[in-house]
Design an enzyme around this catalytic site. Sequence first.
Site, PDB file in Angstrom:
ATOM      1  N   THR A   1       0.703  -1.253   0.082  1.00 24.63           N
ATOM      2  CA  THR A   1       0.040   0.221   0.084  1.00 24.63           C
ATOM      3  C   THR A   1       0.977   1.293   0.080  1.00 24.63           C
ATOM      4  OG1 THR A   1      -1.427   1.309   1.420  1.00 24.63           O
ATOM      5  CG2 THR A   1      -0.030  -0.308   2.573  1.00 24.63           C
ATOM      6  N   ASP A   2       0.238   2.201  -0.464  1.00 21.88           N
ATOM      7  CA  ASP A   2       1.147   3.623  -0.492  1.00 21.88           C
ATOM      8  C   ASP A   2       0.971   4.200   0.923  1.00 21.88           C
ATOM      9  OD1 ASP A   2      -1.660   4.412  -0.193  1.00 21.88           O
ATOM     10  OD2 ASP A   2      -1.635   5.968  -1.462  1.00 21.88           O
ATOM     11  N   GLU A   3       0.367   3.535   2.020  1.00 16.64           N
ATOM     12  CA  GLU A   3       0.301   4.067   3.522  1.00 16.64           C
ATOM     13  C   GLU A   3       1.667   3.950   4.086  1.00 16.64           C
ATOM     14  OE1 GLU A   3      -3.500   3.362   5.546  1.00 16.64           O
ATOM     15  OE2 GLU A   3      -4.459   2.862   3.390  1.00 16.64           O
TER      16      GLU A   3
ATOM     17  N   TYR B   1      -1.618  -0.617  10.979  1.00 15.54           N
ATOM     18  CA  TYR B   1      -1.590  -1.431   9.604  1.00 15.54           C
ATOM     19  C   TYR B   1      -0.702  -0.971   9.041  1.00 15.54           C
ATOM     20  CZ  TYR B   1      -3.131  -1.959   4.845  1.00 15.54           C
ATOM     21  OH  TYR B   1      -3.197  -2.039   3.413  1.00 15.54           O
TER      22      TYR B   1
ATOM     23  N   LYS C   1       2.433  -3.294   7.254  1.00 11.54           N
ATOM     24  CA  LYS C   1       2.639  -3.450   5.604  1.00 11.54           C
ATOM     25  C   LYS C   1       4.014  -3.056   5.505  1.00 11.54           C
ATOM     26  CE  LYS C   1       0.261  -4.525   2.871  1.00 11.54           C
ATOM     27  NZ  LYS C   1      -0.067  -6.120   2.480  1.00 11.54           N
TER      28      LYS C   1
HETATM   29  P1  NAD Z   1      -9.250  -7.429   2.236  1.00 16.41           P
HETATM   30  O1  NAD Z   1      -9.348  -7.209   3.679  1.00 16.41           O
HETATM   31  O2  NAD Z   1     -10.772  -7.373   1.610  1.00 16.41           O
HETATM   32  O3  NAD Z   1      -9.102  -9.214   2.045  1.00 16.41           O
HETATM   33  C1  NAD Z   1      -8.098  -9.649   2.734  1.00 16.41           C
HETATM   34  C2  NAD Z   1      -8.114 -11.292   2.448  1.00 16.41           C
HETATM   35  O4  NAD Z   1      -7.150 -11.823   3.189  1.00 16.41           O
HETATM   36  C3  NAD Z   1      -9.536 -11.715   3.157  1.00 16.41           C
HETATM   37  O5  NAD Z   1     -10.263 -12.607   2.027  1.00 16.41           O
HETATM   38  C4  NAD Z   1      -9.036 -12.411   4.203  1.00 16.41           C
HETATM   39  O6  NAD Z   1      -9.805 -13.703   4.514  1.00 16.41           O
HETATM   40  C5  NAD Z   1      -7.688 -12.806   3.825  1.00 16.41           C
HETATM   41  N1  NAD Z   1      -6.730 -13.167   5.186  1.00 16.41           N
HETATM   42  C6  NAD Z   1      -6.637 -12.380   6.025  1.00 16.41           C
HETATM   43  N2  NAD Z   1      -5.735 -13.151   7.036  1.00 16.41           N
HETATM   44  C7  NAD Z   1      -5.311 -14.239   6.427  1.00 16.41           C
HETATM   45  C8  NAD Z   1      -4.700 -15.080   6.821  1.00 16.41           C
HETATM   46  N3  NAD Z   1      -4.150 -15.106   8.302  1.00 16.41           N
HETATM   47  N4  NAD Z   1      -4.482 -16.395   6.073  1.00 16.41           N
HETATM   48  C9  NAD Z   1      -5.274 -16.269   4.867  1.00 16.41           C
HETATM   49  N5  NAD Z   1      -5.948 -15.311   4.522  1.00 16.41           N
HETATM   50  C10 NAD Z   1      -6.189 -14.440   5.253  1.00 16.41           C
HETATM   51  O7  NAD Z   1      -8.329  -6.668   1.745  1.00 16.41           O
HETATM   52  P2  NAD Z   1      -8.068  -5.933   0.412  1.00 16.41           P
HETATM   53  O8  NAD Z   1      -8.673  -4.654   0.573  1.00 16.41           O
HETATM   54  O9  NAD Z   1      -8.434  -6.746  -0.717  1.00 16.41           O
HETATM   55  O10 NAD Z   1      -6.435  -5.872   0.354  1.00 16.41           O
HETATM   56  C11 NAD Z   1      -5.615  -6.851  -0.165  1.00 16.41           C
HETATM   57  C12 NAD Z   1      -4.085  -6.441  -0.180  1.00 16.41           C
HETATM   58  O11 NAD Z   1      -4.024  -5.499  -0.961  1.00 16.41           O
HETATM   59  C13 NAD Z   1      -3.725  -6.475   1.219  1.00 16.41           C
HETATM   60  O12 NAD Z   1      -2.537  -6.892   1.335  1.00 16.41           O
HETATM   61  C14 NAD Z   1      -3.886  -4.728   1.398  1.00 16.41           C
HETATM   62  O13 NAD Z   1      -2.637  -4.361   2.215  1.00 16.41           O
HETATM   63  C15 NAD Z   1      -3.366  -4.231  -0.114  1.00 16.41           C
HETATM   64  N6  NAD Z   1      -3.706  -2.911  -0.446  1.00 16.41           N
HETATM   65  C16 NAD Z   1      -5.327  -2.778  -0.213  1.00 16.41           C
HETATM   66  C17 NAD Z   1      -5.641  -1.465  -0.572  1.00 16.41           C
HETATM   67  C18 NAD Z   1      -7.007  -1.112  -0.610  1.00 16.41           C
HETATM   68  O14 NAD Z   1      -7.458   0.257  -0.996  1.00 16.41           O
HETATM   69  N7  NAD Z   1      -8.106  -1.835  -0.170  1.00 16.41           N
HETATM   70  C19 NAD Z   1      -4.713  -0.413  -1.287  1.00 16.41           C
HETATM   71  C20 NAD Z   1      -3.644  -0.856  -1.392  1.00 16.41           C
HETATM   72  C21 NAD Z   1      -2.820  -2.135  -1.102  1.00 16.41           C
HETATM   73  P1  TYD Z   2     -10.595   4.008   4.449  1.00 14.71           P
HETATM   74  O1  TYD Z   2     -11.412   3.460   3.683  1.00 14.71           O
HETATM   75  O2  TYD Z   2     -10.607   3.564   6.017  1.00 14.71           O
HETATM   76  O3  TYD Z   2      -9.130   3.648   3.944  1.00 14.71           O
HETATM   77  P2  TYD Z   2      -7.483   4.321   4.517  1.00 14.71           P
HETATM   78  O4  TYD Z   2      -7.689   4.882   5.786  1.00 14.71           O
HETATM   79  O5  TYD Z   2      -6.830   3.204   4.402  1.00 14.71           O
HETATM   80  O6  TYD Z   2      -7.080   5.336   3.369  1.00 14.71           O
HETATM   81  O7  TYD Z   2     -10.549   5.443   4.882  1.00 14.71           O
HETATM   82  C1  TYD Z   2     -10.683   6.819   3.798  1.00 14.71           C
HETATM   83  C2  TYD Z   2     -10.757   7.933   4.057  1.00 14.71           C
HETATM   84  O8  TYD Z   2     -12.042   8.164   4.966  1.00 14.71           O
HETATM   85  C3  TYD Z   2      -9.754   8.322   5.571  1.00 14.71           C
HETATM   86  O9  TYD Z   2      -9.414   9.724   5.275  1.00 14.71           O
HETATM   87  C4  TYD Z   2     -10.664   7.853   6.773  1.00 14.71           C
HETATM   88  C5  TYD Z   2     -12.084   8.426   6.311  1.00 14.71           C
HETATM   89  N1  TYD Z   2     -13.130   7.653   6.932  1.00 14.71           N
HETATM   90  C6  TYD Z   2     -14.248   8.521   7.374  1.00 14.71           C
HETATM   91  O10 TYD Z   2     -14.319   9.695   7.545  1.00 14.71           O
HETATM   92  N2  TYD Z   2     -15.168   7.952   8.093  1.00 14.71           N
HETATM   93  C7  TYD Z   2     -15.234   6.471   8.146  1.00 14.71           C
HETATM   94  O11 TYD Z   2     -16.263   6.022   8.537  1.00 14.71           O
HETATM   95  C8  TYD Z   2     -14.126   5.766   7.408  1.00 14.71           C
HETATM   96  C9  TYD Z   2     -14.329   4.205   7.390  1.00 14.71           C
HETATM   97  C10 TYD Z   2     -13.132   6.325   6.822  1.00 14.71           C
END
Ligand code: NAD
Ligand code: TYD
Length: 347
Positions: free
Chosen positions: A130-132, A155, A159
């Site tokens: 992630t970019d975070e 988090y 990562k």
């Molecule tokens: P998500 O939470 O929707 O899915 C995570 C999946 O991992 C789930 O299916 C869960 O059951 C599985 N999982 C969790 N713990 C596990 C374990 N111990 N063993 C096996 N499986 C396990 O997450 P997402 O939003 O789809 O993110 C997927 C990846 O992309 C992550 O690595 C996250 O850090 C990265 N990412 C997410 C975003 C975003 O905006 N959602 C952006 C950048 C990077």
């Molecule tokens: P989120 O979807 O949790 O992603 P991330 O924290 O990984 O960027 O949140 C996106 C933005 O929205 C973040 O600035 C936090 C804000 N946010 C709210 O204001 N209210 C909420 O209930 C949630 C879940 C997020």
Amino acid sequence: MKILITGGAGFIGSHVVRRFVNSYANYAIYNLDALTYAGNLENLRDVENRPNYTFIKGDIVDEAFINKLFKTYHFDGVIHLAAESHVDRSIADPLAFVRTNVIGTVNLLNAARNAWGADFLGKRFYHISTDEVYGSLGSEGLFTEETPYDPNSPYSASKASSDHFVRAYGETYGLPYVITNCSNNYGPNHFPEKLIPLFINNIIEKKPLPVYGDGKYTRDWLFVEDHAMAIDLVFHKGKNHQTYNIGGFNEWQNIELVKLLCNLMDKKLGRLKGKSEELITYVKDRPGHDLRYAIDATKINKELGWKPSVTFEEGLERTIDWFLNNKEWLNHVTSGEYQKYYKKMYN
Ligand code: NAD
Ligand code: TYD
């Protein structure tokens, strides 16, 4: 080619699994997922019976199980998405994030290293991040691949740690890896604890829209299918021992995004203009809240020719339509445990 995709039942993972199963009939795709609260096999109904797809339930933290899996299946590549992924949950329970994101990743690295021998010919370990990890930007500038890591939440710290381990296995053991750091995704199948799907659900249910702090935090949004496209490209064409940033060139202040969402939803639901905006409620800020994320995706664009294909207007409309047409999915994931989570976080 045999590919292990971890976390394939989650939001982004399910789009990656679908893309690979549909695009590569000659590959064997193995989806390993523990099916935590965020994992949902309903996300993959359309591909579950394909001959090139196998689901395996299991925990990446289980060392013996992971080692056995690699010995049994002889994977050529790993695309590692399994993670605990929600910042607010990481603030409530950091250790769960260390467990899955750090220990789970190191387990996978060890298993790959043990199974692949010394020359690693034709092998690849692709870590999705992630970019975070870069921390927070002020009002100017963009994250590049050279931006120093500076994570602020449990988090992002977990990562960042996993990214460092992947890189260290490349340097120390020669493991062929690639890492991508992506901005905020949105789209179908997004679990309704993150901003966009939570607010879509709350607007449908006419519940308050809890905006943290003053709502002036900024995120760079990317449609999930464009992320899956980038992952496909990097897996096949990315250079070993490299990091690529992926982003949407699409920055929005939370409050502006929420207002846009309210307007679109009013139209879709046949409500009076301005009706959903009345639900906006400013609530206590998230501790350590990062002000702004924004990605410079020049490297992946120049080297691999990737750029987002879906505009934000189109992506948001497709996302809203998906949630309105998949009420059963939404009802399933927002019953039971979800209710307890919501009460704990927002009441
Ligand atoms: P998500 O939470 O929707 O899915 C995570 C999946 O991992 C789930 O299916 C869960 O059951 C599985 N999982 C969790 N713990 C596990 C374990 N111990 N063993 C096996 N499986 C396990 O997450 P997402 O939003 O789809 O993110 C997927 C990846 O992309 C992550 O690595 C996250 O850090 C990265 N990412 C997410 C975003 C975003 O905006 N959602 C952006 C950048 C990077
Ligand atoms: P989120 O979807 O949790 O992603 P991330 O924290 O990984 O960027 O949140 C996106 C933005 O929205 C973040 O600035 C936090 C804000 N946010 C709210 O204001 N209210 C909420 O209930 C949630 C879940 C997020």
